[in-house]
Design an enzyme around this catalytic site. Structure first.
Site, PDB file in Angstrom:
ATOM      1  N   LYS A   1      -7.246  13.425   0.317  1.00 44.43           N
ATOM      2  CA  LYS A   1      -6.410  13.795   1.219  1.00 44.43           C
ATOM      3  C   LYS A   1      -5.016  13.053   0.613  1.00 44.43           C
ATOM      4  O   LYS A   1      -3.869  13.275   1.385  1.00 44.43           O
ATOM      5  CB  LYS A   1      -6.536  12.893   2.579  1.00 44.43           C
ATOM      6  CG  LYS A   1      -7.702  13.791   3.413  1.00 44.43           C
ATOM      7  CD  LYS A   1      -7.806  13.365   4.924  1.00 44.43           C
ATOM      8  CE  LYS A   1      -8.461  11.890   4.954  1.00 44.43           C
ATOM      9  NZ  LYS A   1      -8.631  11.508   6.423  1.00 44.43           N
TER      10      LYS A   1
ATOM     11  N   LYS B   1      -4.451   9.852   0.685  1.00 43.30           N
ATOM     12  CA  LYS B   1      -4.283   8.466   1.502  1.00 43.30           C
ATOM     13  C   LYS B   1      -4.813   7.377   0.602  1.00 43.30           C
ATOM     14  O   LYS B   1      -5.920   7.408  -0.039  1.00 43.30           O
ATOM     15  CB  LYS B   1      -5.044   8.456   2.618  1.00 43.30           C
ATOM     16  CG  LYS B   1      -4.184   9.387   3.617  1.00 43.30           C
ATOM     17  CD  LYS B   1      -5.192   9.347   4.786  1.00 43.30           C
ATOM     18  CE  LYS B   1      -4.233   9.376   6.191  1.00 43.30           C
ATOM     19  NZ  LYS B   1      -5.025   9.188   7.266  1.00 43.30           N
TER      20      LYS B   1
END
Length: 153
Positions: A45, A47
């Site tokens: 993602k 992140k």
């Protein structure tokens, strides 16, 4: 009849917003399942987490209103989790509004308001700003605090 609620999240830098979310979920049902994003999924993602998955999952699992913690390993697993755990309510932050409406065929989908003035992203920004303060500036600040403390004695 018992009602099962599920949510998903990274839960990095656990804060009051996370706790309020989990408490709200426990008010919506009898069983709360929390899918904590794995380190590998967060990487996909884009992140970065400060706390490893095992520790994040253990923190969430220790909250009294959480009944089960499972790993979130992909976007696609939400559909199978709703079926596998016979979920009645899928709840997630309102910043995801509309993204999971496809689950409405299987369960109620609820988008919850986020806690005002708190987010992991903002905490990370604050930490970054704090860490960028020079040692000289920190030393001066501590000297001022020490003077103030002495004045109060």
């Amino acid at each position: 009849m018992a009602k099962t609620v599920i949510t998903y999240g990274t839960f990095d830098m656990f804060h009051i917003g996370h706790l309020k979310l989990l408490r709200r979920l426990s008010e919506m049902g009898d069983k709360v399942i929390v899918a904590v994003s794995t380190d590998e999924f967060n990487e996909l993602k884009g992140k970065k987490t400060l706390i490893p998955y095992d520790q994040r999952a253990a923190i969430v699992e220790a909250i009294d209103c959480v009944d089960l913690v499972i790993p979130e390993e992909s976007w696609e697993q939400k559909l199978s989790d709703v079926k596998r755990y016979q979920v009645d309510v899928f709840a997630i932050g309102e910043d995801w509004k509309g993204k999971f409406d496809f689950l409405e065929e299987l369960c109620e989908v609820v988008y919850l308001p986020r806690t005002r003035n708190i987010s992991t992203t903002e905490l990370k920004r604050s930490l970054k700003r704090f860490l960028s303060i020079s040692q000289d500036d920190l030393r001066k600040a501590f000297e001022v605090l020490e003077l103030l403390r002495k004045d109060l004695e």
